[in-house]
Enzyme design. Sequence first.
Site, PDB file in Angstrom:
ATOM      1  N   LEU A 149       0.864  -1.179   0.000  1.00  0.00           N
ATOM      2  CA  LEU A 149       0.000   0.000   0.000  1.00  0.00           C
ATOM      3  C   LEU A 149       0.897   1.224   0.000  1.00  0.00           C
ATOM      4  O   LEU A 149       1.969   1.219   0.619  1.00  0.00           O
ATOM      5  CB  LEU A 149      -0.903   0.021   1.248  1.00  0.00           C
ATOM      6  CG  LEU A 149      -1.958  -1.074   1.383  1.00  0.00           C
ATOM      7  CD1 LEU A 149      -2.645  -0.964   2.742  1.00  0.00           C
ATOM      8  CD2 LEU A 149      -2.979  -0.993   0.262  1.00  0.00           C
ATOM      9  N   ASP A 150       0.469   2.281  -0.675  1.00  0.00           N
ATOM     10  CA  ASP A 150       1.222   3.531  -0.615  1.00  0.00           C
ATOM     11  C   ASP A 150       1.377   3.950   0.843  1.00  0.00           C
ATOM     12  O   ASP A 150       0.528   3.655   1.689  1.00  0.00           O
ATOM     13  CB  ASP A 150       0.492   4.630  -1.383  1.00  0.00           C
ATOM     14  CG  ASP A 150       0.467   4.380  -2.883  1.00  0.00           C
ATOM     15  OD1 ASP A 150       1.300   3.594  -3.365  1.00  0.00           O
ATOM     16  OD2 ASP A 150      -0.398   4.962  -3.564  1.00  0.00           O
ATOM     17  N   MET A 151       2.457   4.661   1.134  1.00  0.00           N
ATOM     18  CA  MET A 151       2.760   5.029   2.514  1.00  0.00           C
ATOM     19  C   MET A 151       1.574   5.717   3.201  1.00  0.00           C
ATOM     20  O   MET A 151       1.253   5.443   4.355  1.00  0.00           O
ATOM     21  CB  MET A 151       3.991   5.939   2.575  1.00  0.00           C
ATOM     22  CG  MET A 151       4.419   6.270   3.997  1.00  0.00           C
ATOM     23  SD  MET A 151       6.010   7.099   4.098  1.00  0.00           S
ATOM     24  CE  MET A 151       5.565   8.728   3.483  1.00  0.00           C
ATOM     25  N   THR A 153      -1.615   5.562   2.373  1.00  0.00           N
ATOM     26  CA  THR A 153      -2.883   4.836   2.265  1.00  0.00           C
ATOM     27  C   THR A 153      -2.978   3.893   3.452  1.00  0.00           C
ATOM     28  O   THR A 153      -2.025   3.174   3.759  1.00  0.00           O
ATOM     29  CB  THR A 153      -2.953   4.030   0.960  1.00  0.00           C
ATOM     30  OG1 THR A 153      -2.930   4.931  -0.151  1.00  0.00           O
ATOM     31  CG2 THR A 153      -4.229   3.203   0.888  1.00  0.00           C
ATOM     32  N   ARG A 167      -5.622   6.331  -7.472  1.00  0.00           N
ATOM     33  CA  ARG A 167      -5.346   7.775  -7.475  1.00  0.00           C
ATOM     34  C   ARG A 167      -5.275   8.321  -8.907  1.00  0.00           C
ATOM     35  O   ARG A 167      -5.818   9.391  -9.212  1.00  0.00           O
ATOM     36  CB  ARG A 167      -4.059   8.047  -6.715  1.00  0.00           C
ATOM     37  CG  ARG A 167      -4.122   7.584  -5.260  1.00  0.00           C
ATOM     38  CD  ARG A 167      -2.748   7.483  -4.617  1.00  0.00           C
ATOM     39  NE  ARG A 167      -2.137   8.794  -4.465  1.00  0.00           N
ATOM     40  CZ  ARG A 167      -0.892   8.975  -4.058  1.00  0.00           C
ATOM     41  NH1 ARG A 167      -0.100   7.924  -3.792  1.00  0.00           N
ATOM     42  NH2 ARG A 167      -0.409  10.198  -3.932  1.00  0.00           N
TER      43      ARG A 167
END
Length: 320
Positions: A138-140, A142, A237
């Site tokens: 997961l993105d940092m 998110t 996104r």
Amino acid sequence: MDDDSTELALTLPVEGAGQRLDAVLKELLPELSRSRLQTLLQQGSVLVDGSAHRPSYRIRGGEGVVLHLPQTPAEHWQAEAMDLTIVHEDAQLLVIDKPAGLATHPGAGRPRGTLANAVLAHCPANERLPRAGIVHRLDMDTSGLLVVAKTELARQSLIAQLADRSMHREYLALVQGALTGGGHVDAPIGRHPQDRLRMTVRRDGRPARTDFRLVERFPRHSLLRLRLATGRTHQIRVHMRHLGHPLVGDPLYGGRPILPAGLGAAGLARWQAFRRQALHAWRLILEHPESGDTCQWEAAMPTDMDELLQALRSAGQNGH
């Protein structure tokens, strides 16, 4: 097969006909780098319908592939104890509710303080697994659910489920603009030609599809539930920006922020203080690697996102 390797079987997608073998394998196995895949191909560790091929081989689609993967971890990350919100744990799997602000893996200039470091402290045996058993990220900024393998059996099973899209990941997102219903975005994603930190929709990108449905509508914003059909970097996104409804707070893709009307001083302050993409991985569905049972977990919306919604609702912004 060598005793120090493991075997992974895949079927090449029919829609990939005409594409390079290494490119299709990279799409199916995102945890493997392009250079590692090319090395495996050149070593004859990848068989397509029983035969070895060069990385540039153009696939027909539908071929069976067998990969022999050495069980040699590429990283030497350090264990670091930190609090984890563990949703589920058994002998095969660890399911974590990752907070926003926590990076998944160590990277340049960030050797510690990541989820992988914490996983190694919680499960020391995971040091024997590539990438500490983490098969997706997961993105940092998110938040939400992320599954970690605790054995090689589980790791290969999760990789295969990601590749054949039988693992379902569902998200909640607060976006700008009032949508009137659900839909999908089917648009290829690739690296932005000018800004290497960003991804963008481009004709020569990798196929990507995001399905979404409307959960709650406000005059200037919408709460959506989204499901990934593919797993591209920054996919939700990028797709929501492409649709004209970027995520609230997104520092890379959000564009000019739209403030809700009618917020009080406290609600406005809370809104302006929100500095991350409003995206939460709330549901995870997969097949248990050992039992074969269908497993499902959910994680409640984090406090910061919930406060944004409460501010909208208390201001009388609900559009229903």
